[in-house]
Design a protein around this motif. Sequence first.
Motif, PDB file in Angstrom:
ATOM      1  N   SER A 282       0.831  -1.203   0.000  1.00  0.00           N
ATOM      2  CA  SER A 282       0.000   0.000   0.000  1.00  0.00           C
ATOM      3  C   SER A 282       0.869   1.258   0.000  1.00  0.00           C
ATOM      4  CB  SER A 282      -0.913   0.005   1.223  1.00  0.00           C
ATOM      5  OG  SER A 282      -1.800  -1.083   1.198  1.00  0.00           O
ATOM      6  N   THR A 283       0.224   2.382  -0.302  1.00  0.00           N
ATOM      7  CA  THR A 283       0.927   3.665  -0.326  1.00  0.00           C
ATOM      8  C   THR A 283       1.632   3.923   1.003  1.00  0.00           C
ATOM      9  OG1 THR A 283      -0.775   4.468  -1.825  1.00  0.00           O
ATOM     10  CG2 THR A 283       0.636   6.111  -0.823  1.00  0.00           C
ATOM     11  N   TYR A 284       0.912   3.747   2.109  1.00  0.00           N
ATOM     12  CA  TYR A 284       1.473   3.795   3.457  1.00  0.00           C
ATOM     13  C   TYR A 284       1.064   2.482   4.101  1.00  0.00           C
ATOM     14  CZ  TYR A 284       2.275   8.725   2.625  1.00  0.00           C
ATOM     15  OH  TYR A 284       2.716   9.908   2.109  1.00  0.00           O
ATOM     16  N   HIS A 285       1.950   1.510   4.130  1.00  0.00           N
ATOM     17  CA  HIS A 285       1.605   0.134   4.479  1.00  0.00           C
ATOM     18  C   HIS A 285       1.796  -0.180   5.968  1.00  0.00           C
ATOM     19  CE1 HIS A 285       0.825  -3.929   2.677  1.00  0.00           C
ATOM     20  NE2 HIS A 285       1.209  -4.265   3.903  1.00  0.00           N
ATOM     21  N   ALA A 286       2.967   0.163   6.504  1.00  0.00           N
ATOM     22  CA  ALA A 286       3.289  -0.213   7.885  1.00  0.00           C
ATOM     23  C   ALA A 286       4.167   0.858   8.524  1.00  0.00           C
ATOM     24  CB  ALA A 286       4.020  -1.554   7.908  1.00  0.00           C
ATOM     25  N   ALA A 287       4.209   0.808   9.849  1.00  0.00           N
ATOM     26  CA  ALA A 287       5.082   1.707  10.600  1.00  0.00           C
ATOM     27  C   ALA A 287       5.934   0.882  11.550  1.00  0.00           C
ATOM     28  CB  ALA A 287       4.263   2.723  11.382  1.00  0.00           C
ATOM     29  N   ILE A 288       7.162   1.327  11.750  1.00  0.00           N
ATOM     30  CA  ILE A 288       8.079   0.734  12.719  1.00  0.00           C
ATOM     31  C   ILE A 288       8.297   1.798  13.792  1.00  0.00           C
ATOM     32  CG2 ILE A 288      10.348  -0.269  13.127  1.00  0.00           C
ATOM     33  CD1 ILE A 288       8.694  -1.928  11.171  1.00  0.00           C
ATOM     34  N   ILE A 289       8.033   1.441  15.036  1.00  0.00           N
ATOM     35  CA  ILE A 289       8.157   2.376  16.151  1.00  0.00           C
ATOM     36  C   ILE A 289       9.256   1.885  17.081  1.00  0.00           C
ATOM     37  CG2 ILE A 289       6.974   3.409  18.138  1.00  0.00           C
ATOM     38  CD1 ILE A 289       4.843   2.051  15.448  1.00  0.00           C
ATOM     39  N   VAL A 290      10.209   2.766  17.384  1.00  0.00           N
ATOM     40  CA  VAL A 290      11.291   2.454  18.314  1.00  0.00           C
ATOM     41  C   VAL A 290      11.037   3.258  19.579  1.00  0.00           C
ATOM     42  CG1 VAL A 290      13.779   2.487  18.697  1.00  0.00           C
ATOM     43  CG2 VAL A 290      12.895   2.060  16.393  1.00  0.00           C
ATOM     44  N   GLU A 291      10.806   2.539  20.684  1.00  0.00           N
ATOM     45  CA  GLU A 291      10.560   3.171  21.985  1.00  0.00           C
ATOM     46  C   GLU A 291      11.427   2.497  23.033  1.00  0.00           C
ATOM     47  OE1 GLU A 291       6.394   2.628  22.671  1.00  0.00           O
ATOM     48  OE2 GLU A 291       5.858   4.427  21.564  1.00  0.00           O
ATOM     49  N   ASN A 292      12.277   3.276  23.666  1.00  0.00           N
ATOM     50  CA  ASN A 292      13.180   2.746  24.694  1.00  0.00           C
ATOM     51  C   ASN A 292      13.964   1.562  24.136  1.00  0.00           C
ATOM     52  OD1 ASN A 292      12.163   4.695  26.505  1.00  0.00           O
ATOM     53  ND2 ASN A 292      10.442   3.358  26.992  1.00  0.00           N
ATOM     54  N   GLU A 293      13.796   0.396  24.705  1.00  0.00           N
ATOM     55  CA  GLU A 293      14.537  -0.793  24.267  1.00  0.00           C
ATOM     56  C   GLU A 293      13.728  -1.671  23.303  1.00  0.00           C
ATOM     57  OE1 GLU A 293      17.783  -1.407  25.149  1.00  0.00           O
ATOM     58  OE2 GLU A 293      17.675   0.575  26.058  1.00  0.00           O
TER      59      GLU A 293
ATOM     60  N   ASN B 127      -2.669  -5.898  15.719  1.00  0.00           N
ATOM     61  CA  ASN B 127      -2.271  -4.870  16.685  1.00  0.00           C
ATOM     62  C   ASN B 127      -0.774  -4.619  16.553  1.00  0.00           C
ATOM     63  OD1 ASN B 127      -4.855  -4.729  17.969  1.00  0.00           O
ATOM     64  ND2 ASN B 127      -4.384  -6.701  18.918  1.00  0.00           N
ATOM     65  N   ARG B 128      -0.324  -3.561  17.196  1.00  0.00           N
ATOM     66  CA  ARG B 128       1.114  -3.284  17.261  1.00  0.00           C
ATOM     67  C   ARG B 128       1.809  -4.507  17.828  1.00  0.00           C
ATOM     68  NH1 ARG B 128       3.596   1.956  20.360  1.00  0.00           N
ATOM     69  NH2 ARG B 128       2.605   3.075  18.662  1.00  0.00           N
ATOM     70  N   THR B 129       2.870  -4.961  17.163  1.00  0.00           N
ATOM     71  CA  THR B 129       3.551  -6.202  17.533  1.00  0.00           C
ATOM     72  C   THR B 129       5.035  -5.941  17.746  1.00  0.00           C
ATOM     73  OG1 THR B 129       1.955  -7.472  16.237  1.00  0.00           O
ATOM     74  CG2 THR B 129       4.035  -8.567  16.757  1.00  0.00           C
ATOM     75  N   ILE B 130       5.567  -6.444  18.855  1.00  0.00           N
ATOM     76  CA  ILE B 130       6.985  -6.255  19.165  1.00  0.00           C
ATOM     77  C   ILE B 130       7.833  -7.134  18.258  1.00  0.00           C
ATOM     78  CG2 ILE B 130       7.162  -8.017  20.970  1.00  0.00           C
ATOM     79  CD1 ILE B 130       8.809  -5.806  22.537  1.00  0.00           C
ATOM     80  N   LEU B 131       8.986  -6.595  17.845  1.00  0.00           N
ATOM     81  CA  LEU B 131       9.915  -7.340  16.999  1.00  0.00           C
ATOM     82  C   LEU B 131      11.054  -7.884  17.840  1.00  0.00           C
ATOM     83  CD1 LEU B 131      10.104  -4.881  13.966  1.00  0.00           C
ATOM     84  CD2 LEU B 131       8.800  -7.019  14.123  1.00  0.00           C
ATOM     85  N   LYS B 132      11.453  -9.090  17.556  1.00  0.00           N
ATOM     86  CA  LYS B 132      12.594  -9.743  18.208  1.00  0.00           C
ATOM     87  C   LYS B 132      13.720  -9.856  17.190  1.00  0.00           C
ATOM     88  CE  LYS B 132      10.136 -10.941  21.892  1.00  0.00           C
ATOM     89  NZ  LYS B 132      10.221 -10.205  23.092  1.00  0.00           N
TER      90      LYS B 132
ATOM     91  N   THR C 196      11.181  -2.377  19.795  1.00  0.00           N
ATOM     92  CA  THR C 196      10.834  -1.973  18.438  1.00  0.00           C
ATOM     93  C   THR C 196       9.560  -2.710  18.064  1.00  0.00           C
ATOM     94  OG1 THR C 196      13.173  -1.651  17.889  1.00  0.00           O
ATOM     95  CG2 THR C 196      11.634  -1.822  16.049  1.00  0.00           C
ATOM     96  N   TRP C 197       8.603  -1.961  17.533  1.00  0.00           N
ATOM     97  CA  TRP C 197       7.280  -2.489  17.210  1.00  0.00           C
ATOM     98  C   TRP C 197       6.985  -2.292  15.726  1.00  0.00           C
ATOM     99  CZ3 TRP C 197       4.501  -4.039  21.651  1.00  0.00           C
ATOM    100  CH2 TRP C 197       5.037  -3.601  22.865  1.00  0.00           C
ATOM    101  N   VAL C 198       6.109  -3.121  15.191  1.00  0.00           N
ATOM    102  CA  VAL C 198       5.582  -2.919  13.840  1.00  0.00           C
ATOM    103  C   VAL C 198       4.071  -2.831  13.950  1.00  0.00           C
ATOM    104  CG1 VAL C 198       5.476  -5.405  13.288  1.00  0.00           C
ATOM    105  CG2 VAL C 198       5.572  -3.722  11.437  1.00  0.00           C
ATOM    106  N   GLU C 199       3.469  -1.964  13.133  1.00  0.00           N
ATOM    107  CA  GLU C 199       2.010  -1.899  13.097  1.00  0.00           C
ATOM    108  C   GLU C 199       1.538  -1.703  11.662  1.00  0.00           C
ATOM    109  OE1 GLU C 199       0.090   1.322  15.204  1.00  0.00           O
ATOM    110  OE2 GLU C 199       1.678   2.711  14.663  1.00  0.00           O
ATOM    111  N   ASP C 200       0.383  -2.272  11.375  1.00  0.00           N
ATOM    112  CA  ASP C 200      -0.252  -2.163  10.071  1.00  0.00           C
ATOM    113  C   ASP C 200      -0.949  -0.806   9.998  1.00  0.00           C
ATOM    114  OD1 ASP C 200      -1.670  -2.492   7.701  1.00  0.00           O
ATOM    115  OD2 ASP C 200      -2.363  -4.510   8.208  1.00  0.00           O
ATOM    116  N   LEU C 201      -0.741  -0.071   8.907  1.00  0.00           N
ATOM    117  CA  LEU C 201      -1.385   1.232   8.732  1.00  0.00           C
ATOM    118  C   LEU C 201      -2.642   1.085   7.864  1.00  0.00           C
ATOM    119  CD1 LEU C 201       1.770   3.477   8.197  1.00  0.00           C
ATOM    120  CD2 LEU C 201       0.436   3.141  10.289  1.00  0.00           C
ATOM    121  N   LYS C 202      -3.470   0.093   8.206  1.00  0.00           N
ATOM    122  CA  LYS C 202      -4.711  -0.197   7.481  1.00  0.00           C
ATOM    123  C   LYS C 202      -4.432  -0.502   6.009  1.00  0.00           C
ATOM    124  CE  LYS C 202      -7.349   2.539  10.718  1.00  0.00           C
ATOM    125  NZ  LYS C 202      -8.109   3.741  10.964  1.00  0.00           N
ATOM    126  N   SER C 203      -3.410  -1.311   5.789  1.00  0.00           N
ATOM    127  CA  SER C 203      -3.017  -1.680   4.427  1.00  0.00           C
ATOM    128  C   SER C 203      -4.027  -2.635   3.808  1.00  0.00           C
ATOM    129  CB  SER C 203      -1.630  -2.329   4.443  1.00  0.00           C
ATOM    130  OG  SER C 203      -1.691  -3.560   5.134  1.00  0.00           O
TER     131      SER C 203
END
Length: 134
Positions: A74-85, A107-112, A87-94
């Motif tokens: 999609s035009t704006y598909h996903a977001a990666i959010i870095v907070e403290n220690e 939902n927002r999902t933590i990355l390992k 990192t999360w990924v979330e779908d931007l209604k793709s």
Amino acid sequence: MNVKICPSCHEKIRPESRFCTHCGAKLTNNTPLGPCLMILTRDQNSVIFPLNDRKSTIGRHIKNTIIVNDEHVSTYHAAIIVENENTWVEDLKSRNGVYVNGKKISNRTILKDGSLIKIGSTILKYLPNHEYIE
């Protein structure tokens, strides 16, 4: 295991190398880059994107942090959010969703370390402690 990447051609190299065996670039200091996404390609030439901002977007539009040329993205598909220690990924209604390690997320999902993110037909690998050679 730390991954070393040439800053010129983005090829993987041995940690003790002084020159890139692929392009010949001189390699000097190891600099911690922090969290990154690596786009995995069929031709084995991976591309590394550092996650320097608190929020990075992925999609086809030129205003995204990471632009992916994939008709299933999609035009704006996903977001990666870095907070403290973390990192999360979330779908931007793709249109086609976001998958982490083969499971569609809602939902927002933590990355390992080593998490695989699939958007469209593109696969990205999360590297939390990547090192870059300057």
